[in-house]
Design an enzyme around this catalytic site. Structure first.
Site, PDB file in Angstrom:
ATOM      1  N   ASP A 277      10.379   9.610 -74.462  1.00  0.00           N
ATOM      2  CA  ASP A 277      11.530  10.472 -74.690  1.00  0.00           C
ATOM      3  C   ASP A 277      12.345  10.467 -73.392  1.00  0.00           C
ATOM      4  O   ASP A 277      11.864  10.008 -72.346  1.00  0.00           O
ATOM      5  CB  ASP A 277      11.027  11.880 -75.026  1.00  0.00           C
TER       6      ASP A 277
ATOM      7  N   ASP B 158      15.293  13.259 -72.257  1.00  0.00           N
ATOM      8  CA  ASP B 158      15.580  14.579 -71.686  1.00  0.00           C
ATOM      9  C   ASP B 158      14.315  15.419 -71.597  1.00  0.00           C
ATOM     10  O   ASP B 158      13.642  15.654 -72.600  1.00  0.00           O
ATOM     11  CB  ASP B 158      16.625  15.301 -72.535  1.00  0.00           C
TER      12      ASP B 158
END
Length: 225
Positions: free
Chosen positions: A19, A21
């Site tokens: 991922d 953020d």
């Protein structure tokens, strides 16, 4: 510190799926500035609403509000444009750049809920080189917690999701990784309160490195002092 005895640290993987953020970079301040403006404009309880935005695509976050007379696609585009113009304070998670440099470029992918243009902007702001393989908001019909994004990331690397380790920070992303059949490593660097999780976790990457064995498989190890 990882969870003592976690099997993840003994496992070998064909690839890593990250991922963005909260996992590779911290964009919380910038994102919350933009979303606060949007929430105030629509009469929402800003503090309560901000707890729901992380890890999900903007369009999915907006749709969940079911606001009358609101065009989710138009509003999501407004959010994206505002976020493109605000990358103040976006920084890499401690140790993330060195950790990524340990991973061969054909053995990791970025799997983010952000649109591609925004992902590139934030990576550049954080000093992280764009990956060779990535999945962004435009690439899937349904965002996290749907597992399609992680399955697609694995597919683009030519491996099965079950042979991957997913690095995540948000609940919806963790659920997506689980549903894809991958193991999950939770990155807690941006968490303000402890997360109760059955998964292994690390608070940043500074104490860890990647080992690639003779078979080309990857493992996360603690750095030697």
């Amino acid at each position: 510190m990882p969870i003592p005895g976690s099997a993840v640290f003994a496992q070998r993987y064909r690839a890593f799926l990250f991922d963005m953020d909260g996992t590779l970079l911290n964009s919380i301040a910038a994102a919350e500035r933009v979303w606060s403006i949007w929430a105030e404009r629509h009469g929402l309880d800003v503090a309560a609403f901000l707890t729901t935005i992380h890890g999900a695509r903007a369009i999915d976050t907006i749709r969940r509000q079911a606001l009358p007379g609101v065009d989710p696609e138009a509003e999501a585009q407004w959010i994206t444009e505002a976020e493109l113009n605000d990358v103040e304070g976006v920084v890499a998670i401690p140790g993330a750049v060195a950790f990524l440099n340990d991973v061969p470029s054909d053995q990791w992918a970025l799997v983010t809920s952000a649109p591609r243009e925004l992902a590139l902007r934030r990576l550049q702001a954080a000093g992280i080189s764009p990956p060779a393989v990535w999945v962004t908001a435009e690439d899937v019909a349904n965002g996290k917690p749907d597992p399609a994004c992680y399955r697609l990331g694995a597919q683009r690397l030519g491996v099965a999701a079950q042979d991957c380790l997913v690095f995540e920070d948000a609940t919806v992303g963790i659920r997506a990784g689980e549903a894809a059949g991958a193991d999950v490593m939770v990155v807690t660097s941006t968490h303000l309160t402890p997360m109760v999780t059955a998964h292994a976790w690390i608070d940043g990457y500074e104490q860890f490195q990647v080992r690639r064995d003779a078979e080309g498989l990857l493992r996360v190890e603690r750095r030697m002092e």
